[in-house]
Motif scaffolding. Structure first.
Motif, PDB file in Angstrom:
ATOM      1  N   MET A   1      -0.883  17.227  41.926  1.00  0.00           N
ATOM      2  CA  MET A   1      -0.042  16.860  42.988  1.00  0.00           C
ATOM      3  C   MET A   1       1.098  17.544  43.290  1.00  0.00           C
ATOM      4  O   MET A   1       2.014  17.949  42.436  1.00  0.00           O
ATOM      5  CB  MET A   1       0.342  15.294  42.606  1.00  0.00           C
ATOM      6  N   SER A   2       1.350  17.897  44.584  1.00  0.00           N
ATOM      7  CA  SER A   2       2.472  18.557  44.967  1.00  0.00           C
ATOM      8  C   SER A   2       3.660  17.722  45.252  1.00  0.00           C
ATOM      9  O   SER A   2       3.442  16.652  45.494  1.00  0.00           O
ATOM     10  CB  SER A   2       2.281  19.667  46.111  1.00  0.00           C
ATOM     11  N   SER A   3       4.993  18.250  44.951  1.00  0.00           N
ATOM     12  CA  SER A   3       6.077  17.417  45.333  1.00  0.00           C
ATOM     13  C   SER A   3       7.025  18.197  46.189  1.00  0.00           C
ATOM     14  O   SER A   3       7.409  19.338  45.709  1.00  0.00           O
ATOM     15  CB  SER A   3       6.512  16.617  44.452  1.00  0.00           C
ATOM     16  N   SER A   4       7.525  17.998  47.306  1.00  0.00           N
ATOM     17  CA  SER A   4       8.580  18.646  48.096  1.00  0.00           C
ATOM     18  C   SER A   4       9.613  17.665  48.497  1.00  0.00           C
ATOM     19  O   SER A   4       9.973  17.696  49.517  1.00  0.00           O
ATOM     20  CB  SER A   4       7.953  19.650  49.182  1.00  0.00           C
ATOM     21  N   SER A  36       9.926   4.236  50.887  1.00  0.00           N
ATOM     22  CA  SER A  36       8.793   5.446  50.792  1.00  0.00           C
ATOM     23  C   SER A  36       7.660   5.066  49.976  1.00  0.00           C
ATOM     24  O   SER A  36       7.733   4.978  48.827  1.00  0.00           O
ATOM     25  CB  SER A  36       9.341   6.705  50.702  1.00  0.00           C
ATOM     26  N   PRO A  37       6.384   5.172  50.387  1.00  0.00           N
ATOM     27  CA  PRO A  37       5.160   5.161  49.662  1.00  0.00           C
ATOM     28  C   PRO A  37       4.899   6.270  48.660  1.00  0.00           C
ATOM     29  O   PRO A  37       4.260   6.215  47.706  1.00  0.00           O
ATOM     30  CB  PRO A  37       4.023   4.835  50.635  1.00  0.00           C
ATOM     31  N   VAL A  38       6.106   7.306  49.048  1.00  0.00           N
ATOM     32  CA  VAL A  38       5.853   8.533  48.062  1.00  0.00           C
ATOM     33  C   VAL A  38       6.807   8.254  46.713  1.00  0.00           C
ATOM     34  O   VAL A  38       6.283   8.586  45.472  1.00  0.00           O
ATOM     35  CB  VAL A  38       6.375   9.701  48.930  1.00  0.00           C
ATOM     36  N   ASP A  39       7.875   7.672  46.809  1.00  0.00           N
ATOM     37  CA  ASP A  39       8.873   7.618  45.759  1.00  0.00           C
ATOM     38  C   ASP A  39       9.727   6.487  45.702  1.00  0.00           C
ATOM     39  O   ASP A  39      10.773   6.078  44.868  1.00  0.00           O
ATOM     40  CB  ASP A  39       9.596   8.814  45.736  1.00  0.00           C
ATOM     41  N   GLY A  40       9.454   5.427  46.735  1.00  0.00           N
ATOM     42  CA  GLY A  40      10.160   4.177  46.613  1.00  0.00           C
ATOM     43  C   GLY A  40      11.580   4.156  47.090  1.00  0.00           C
ATOM     44  O   GLY A  40      12.263   3.334  47.243  1.00  0.00           O
ATOM     45  N   GLY A 325      -0.551  14.521  47.671  1.00  0.00           N
ATOM     46  CA  GLY A 325       0.860  14.631  47.556  1.00  0.00           C
ATOM     47  C   GLY A 325       1.634  14.125  48.542  1.00  0.00           C
ATOM     48  O   GLY A 325       1.161  12.998  49.287  1.00  0.00           O
ATOM     49  N   ASP A 326       3.033  14.515  48.472  1.00  0.00           N
ATOM     50  CA  ASP A 326       4.013  13.976  49.541  1.00  0.00           C
ATOM     51  C   ASP A 326       3.581  14.624  50.999  1.00  0.00           C
ATOM     52  O   ASP A 326       3.315  15.786  51.130  1.00  0.00           O
ATOM     53  CB  ASP A 326       5.244  14.803  49.305  1.00  0.00           C
ATOM     54  N   PRO A 327       3.228  13.582  51.851  1.00  0.00           N
ATOM     55  CA  PRO A 327       2.961  14.037  53.189  1.00  0.00           C
ATOM     56  C   PRO A 327       3.705  15.066  53.773  1.00  0.00           C
ATOM     57  O   PRO A 327       3.333  15.484  54.863  1.00  0.00           O
ATOM     58  CB  PRO A 327       3.037  12.446  53.986  1.00  0.00           C
ATOM     59  N   LEU A 328       5.134  15.170  53.615  1.00  0.00           N
ATOM     60  CA  LEU A 328       5.928  16.004  54.365  1.00  0.00           C
ATOM     61  C   LEU A 328       5.703  17.496  53.747  1.00  0.00           C
ATOM     62  O   LEU A 328       6.243  18.545  54.737  1.00  0.00           O
ATOM     63  CB  LEU A 328       7.360  15.790  53.946  1.00  0.00           C
ATOM     64  N   ASP A 329       4.902  17.662  52.730  1.00  0.00           N
ATOM     65  CA  ASP A 329       4.578  19.125  52.262  1.00  0.00           C
ATOM     66  C   ASP A 329       3.332  19.461  52.894  1.00  0.00           C
ATOM     67  O   ASP A 329       2.489  18.841  53.085  1.00  0.00           O
ATOM     68  CB  ASP A 329       4.112  19.036  50.772  1.00  0.00           C
ATOM     69  N   GLU A 330       3.736  20.403  53.699  1.00  0.00           N
ATOM     70  CA  GLU A 330       2.650  20.949  54.948  1.00  0.00           C
ATOM     71  C   GLU A 330       1.246  21.309  54.363  1.00  0.00           C
ATOM     72  O   GLU A 330       0.185  21.226  54.954  1.00  0.00           O
ATOM     73  CB  GLU A 330       3.117  22.425  55.433  1.00  0.00           C
ATOM     74  N   SER A 331       1.069  21.607  52.869  1.00  0.00           N
ATOM     75  CA  SER A 331      -0.220  22.086  52.550  1.00  0.00           C
ATOM     76  C   SER A 331      -0.965  20.809  51.922  1.00  0.00           C
ATOM     77  O   SER A 331      -2.010  20.680  51.428  1.00  0.00           O
ATOM     78  CB  SER A 331       0.195  22.838  51.141  1.00  0.00           C
ATOM     79  N   VAL A 332      -0.163  19.458  52.046  1.00  0.00           N
ATOM     80  CA  VAL A 332      -0.863  18.287  51.640  1.00  0.00           C
ATOM     81  C   VAL A 332      -2.063  17.646  52.308  1.00  0.00           C
ATOM     82  O   VAL A 332      -1.853  17.588  53.778  1.00  0.00           O
ATOM     83  CB  VAL A 332       0.083  17.283  51.245  1.00  0.00           C
TER      84      VAL A 332
END
Ligand code: NAD
Length: 506
Positions: A1-4, A36-40, A325-332
């Motif tokens: 999982m990527s995270s940015s 946030s559904p990514v990190d709360g 991963g994080d939806p704001l990461d362009e590669s996800v």
């Protein structure tokens, strides 16, 4: 999982409701916090709308409609306003897309195309406003002319889901506005951000006070009032079939017009003569686009048995490369589920499919129930050998989960595709035009894609058959949903008297 996640830390957005042309203060009143559904972390705070708020919003829409400040102005003026709204959406697209991605958990590139698509729908509806016209009948006898005119349906309520917040609203609101309706919008309690952002765009574009009102909050509170109110002429709903049934029952006393865009369980049917590279790409997209949280998701692969082994092997190898991963990461490619309960439900379906004889070929999430801090993630999952009798073959899962079932011929493919209560959409992949047409005709669903999937354009109507609902959005049909037909029949005064024996009363 990527995270940015470092660059995503923004201040919490606080919104008020938009009633009668005014953004109301949300101070000193109950609110709903979107995490946030990514990190709360806290993303936004919206008012928990009340029955009273909803009644006030309906009254504002009613007054605006009756005053004619929108419904009776020249259609060209409505069209110009819709074009201004589209331009303002485009100029704010990057910010709106980010809000959409943060609140829904969808990859940013999909959010960007949602926002562009929303602007396009306002532009298209502007064209419809300008070209709308009725019919004149001159064949009813020489002393008779009749007009069939389309009038705005009145006050339109719109109750929205969370998976495409602005885009799905744009499948309703501009069409309603083009027709001359006024509106009360209730966005999903999970994803109200872009709808509330739209209110300042509407005001800047010159929409008169009361023409569009936005009330936020829960379905049982705000949504129920919209369903029950005699002052709402038409209710356009997009959401689950279960909620659609509840709204239908709640609205029965007022006999209001309903339009229901409900759940789906689409099949992607792959024949052995298809371009298998295209089919592979389409099946992957159909299943995992928008995290699989899509009413027209191709959640079932039906693959012809002659190519099944090779095709599924390639599919698994490709799906293994999807980036979660994080939806704001362009590669996800795939983001988190909308909330913890939903992630739990999706995981429950994976367990159930396995217990009904399905074999997990990829993924098969076994995460513990999450608290939010680690994100509501579900791994992209492929379950093979899913039998017709398995609940997962017919029930909407609404997550990144693809089931695989084999068929032998076209008749069996059509039977399997139709073997659910849903009838929203379906796709098929073949190079045989005869087969393509006969299968397309056999599918009991509102949309069929051939050698493509989850495709479209604002000209093309969308909607369901069976328990996927009724009514159509987009295209001319989507405009007509927000109109009433009125027949005006005119005699030229030479009509024979109904009761010739009655002498003239003057
Ligand atoms: P949902 O039915 O849970 O909620 C939709 C909306 O209805 C929300 O705004 C909610 O607050 C409101 N609501 C809930 N209970 C209500 C009640 N009793 N009275 C009035 N309003 C009420 O759906 P969801 O989870 O937000 O969205 C996912 C569902 O939507 C899926 O089933 C999906 O297939 C469907 N969907 C359909 C389409 C389509 O075009 N057919 C498009 C997108 C999503």
């Amino acid at each position: 999982m990527s995270s940015s996640m470092t660059d995503t830390a923004t201040a919490i957005r606080r919104y008020g409701q938009f009633i009668d042309g005014r953004v109301e203060s949300a101070d000193d009143r109950p609110t709903i916090t979107r995490h946030s559904p990514v990190d709360g972390r806290e993303l936004a705070e919206i008012p928990a709308g009340t029955r009273d708020d909803t009644v006030r919003a309906i009254a504002a829409a009613r007054r605006a409609f009756d005053a004619g400040s929108w419904s009776r102005i020249p259609a060209m003026d409505r069209a110009r306003t819709l074009l201004r709204i589209a331009a303002l959406i485009r100029s704010d697209a990057a910010r709106l897309a980010r809000i959409e991605a943060e609140e829904t958990g969808k990859p940013l590139r999909y959010a960007e195309s949602d926002i562009a698509g929303s602007a396009e729908l306002f532009e298209y509806a502007a064209g419809l406003a300008m070209s709308a016209h009725g019919e004149a009948h001159t064949g009813l006898g020489e002393d008779c002319t009749a007009l069939v005119v389309r009038e705005p349906a009145g006050v339109a309520a719109m109750i929205m889901p969370w998976n495409f917040p602005l885009l799905l609203l744009a499948q309703k609101l501009p069409f309603a506005l083009a027709a001359g309706c006024t509106a009360v919008v209730k966005p999903s309690e999970f994803t109200s951000g872009t709808t509330l952002e739209l209110t300042s765009i509407l005001a800047e574009a010159g929409i008169p006070a009361g023409v569009v009102n936005v009330v936020t909050g829960f379905g049982a509170e705000v949504g129920a009032v919209l369903a029950e109110s005699p002052d709402v002429d038409l209710l356009s709903f997009t959401g689950s079939t279960a909620t659609g049934r509840a709204i239908t029952a709640a609205s029965a006393d007022t006999a209001k017009r309903l339009s229901m865009e409900l759940g789906g369980k689409a099949a992607n049917i792959v024949f052995d003569d298809a371009d298998l590279d295209d089919a592979l790409d389409g099946v992957l997209f159909g299943a995992f686009f928008n995290n699989g949280e899509c009413c027209v998701a191709g959640a079932r692969l039906l693959v012809q048995d002659t190519i099944a082994d090779e095709f599924v092997e390639r599919l698994i190898a490709s799906a293994r490369q999807l980036r979660l991963g994080d939806p704001l990461d362009e590669s996800v490619d795939v983001g988190p589920m909308i909330h913890a309960d939903h992630a739990r439900k999706v995981r429950g379906h994976i367990v159930s499919a396995e217990s009904h004889g399905g074999r997990i070929a990829l993924g098969g999430d076994r995460r513990e129930d999450d608290t939010g801090a680690s994100g509501h993630f579900v791994d992209p999952t492929i379950i093979v050998d899913v039998a017709e009798e398995s609940p997962e073959f017919v029930e909407e899962i609404f997550g990144p989960v693809l089931t695989v079932t084999r068929f032998s011929d076209a008749a069996e493919a059509v039977r399997l595709a139709n073997a659910t209560q849903y009838g929203l959409s379906g796709s098929l992949w073949t190079k045989n035009i005869d087969r393509a047409l006969s299968v397309a005709k056999g599918l009991r669903s509102g949309r069929v894609w051939v050698n493509t999937t989850i495709d479209g354009g604002p000209q093309l109507p969308a909607g369901g058959m069976k328990q996927s609902g009724y009514g159509r959005e987009m295209g001319n049909a989507g405009f007509e949903e927000f109109t009433e037909i009125k027949t005006i029949q005119i005699r030229e005064g030479r009509r024979q008297k109904a009761f010739p024996h009655i002498s003239d009363i003057s």
